[in-house]
Design an enzyme around this catalytic site. Structure first.
Site, PDB file in Angstrom:
ATOM      1  N   TYR A  35       0.819  -1.214   0.000  1.00 51.51           N
ATOM      2  CA  TYR A  35       0.000   0.000   0.000  1.00 51.51           C
ATOM      3  C   TYR A  35       0.857   1.271   0.000  1.00 51.51           C
ATOM      4  O   TYR A  35       0.335   2.361  -0.233  1.00 51.51           O
ATOM      5  CB  TYR A  35      -0.908   0.064   1.235  1.00 51.51           C
ATOM      6  CG  TYR A  35      -1.788  -1.131   1.463  1.00 51.51           C
ATOM      7  CD1 TYR A  35      -2.157  -1.991   0.425  1.00 51.51           C
ATOM      8  CD2 TYR A  35      -2.259  -1.422   2.745  1.00 51.51           C
ATOM      9  CE1 TYR A  35      -2.953  -3.095   0.670  1.00 51.51           C
ATOM     10  CE2 TYR A  35      -3.061  -2.516   2.989  1.00 51.51           C
ATOM     11  CZ  TYR A  35      -3.404  -3.357   1.945  1.00 51.51           C
ATOM     12  OH  TYR A  35      -4.196  -4.445   2.192  1.00 51.51           O
ATOM     13  N   HIS A  52       1.623 -11.061   3.170  1.00 50.48           N
ATOM     14  CA  HIS A  52       0.514 -10.499   2.408  1.00 50.48           C
ATOM     15  C   HIS A  52      -0.233 -11.523   1.560  1.00 50.48           C
ATOM     16  O   HIS A  52      -1.417 -11.371   1.287  1.00 50.48           O
ATOM     17  CB  HIS A  52       1.004  -9.353   1.528  1.00 50.48           C
ATOM     18  CG  HIS A  52      -0.046  -8.329   1.256  1.00 50.48           C
ATOM     19  ND1 HIS A  52       0.230  -6.985   1.164  1.00 50.48           N
ATOM     20  CD2 HIS A  52      -1.388  -8.428   1.079  1.00 50.48           C
ATOM     21  CE1 HIS A  52      -0.891  -6.317   0.931  1.00 50.48           C
ATOM     22  NE2 HIS A  52      -1.881  -7.166   0.876  1.00 50.48           N
TER      23      HIS A  52
END
Length: 203
Positions: free
Chosen positions: A38, A98
């Site tokens: 992100y 992730h």
């Protein structure tokens, strides 16, 4: 009588002494989701410092995106994330892998790096994101910390998960289901707003 749900409500993580806020960040919520992917870790750290809240009053999650090529390099990548969020002597409340897309060998590399961070107190808990049951079982052959403290997965009434402690992403379905007639009829019957209550009542 149903338990009253408050911003301060905590939920204990499996196999850990850590407790996480039941609600994410926004409108006073105290759980912030960040990730290397992100590119928001520095901004999250800055926002928390500017909030004037005690660090212990905010629960911060981040995620390692990809392996570094060795346990040491993956560890350094994660340590850099911790520094971006909370400085040289800081910590992260929850550090996740992730995805499971790197495969078993590289997944082991990242998991061992997270375990080292946990042992050193740089993270309070570790887990995985969007992992299936098979991926999680693969950890058992080498993990010192098992099962993972959290599996961070998409969860809402249209995408249910069972039998494992989960941390939800997209609990509001990015608002795509805000006008769903069935969901709104159920919410109206119980005098509730749709979606988020589902996640909270499922713990």
């Amino acid at each position: 009588m149903a338990t009253r749900l408050l911003i301060t409500n905590l939920l204990p993580l499996v196999n850990s002494s850590v407790k996480t806020p039941r609600l994410g960040f926004g409108a006073g919520y105290r759980h912030i989701d960040s990730a290397q992917y992100y590119a928001n870790e520095k901004k999250v750290g800055k926002a928390v410092r500017q909030s004037r809240l005690k660090r212990s009053e905010v629960f911060i999650t981040t995620k390692i995106l990809s392996p570094g090529g060795s346990v040491e390099k993956s560890y350094e990548s994660c340590l850099e994330s911790v520094k971006k969020i909370d400085g040289e002597d800081g910590y992260v409340d929850l550090f996740l892998m992730h995805s499971a897309s790197s495969g078993s060998k590289l997944g082991k590399e990242m998991w061992c790096a997270l375990e080292r961070l946990l042992e050193e107190g740089k993270v309070k808990s570790i887990g995985v994101s969007t992992w299936g049951i098979g991926h999680i079982k693969e950890l058992k052959s080498f993990a010192e910390v098992y099962p993972p403290h959290v599996n961070h997965i998409e969860i809402y009434p249209f995408h249910q998960q069972r039998e494992i402690i989960v941390e939800a992403y997209c609990p509001l379905v990015r608002n795509h289901k805000a006008n769903d007639p069935t969901l709104n009829e159920i919410a109206k019957t119980h005098n509730k707003t749709p979606d988020l209550w589902y996640c909270l009542q499922k713990n």
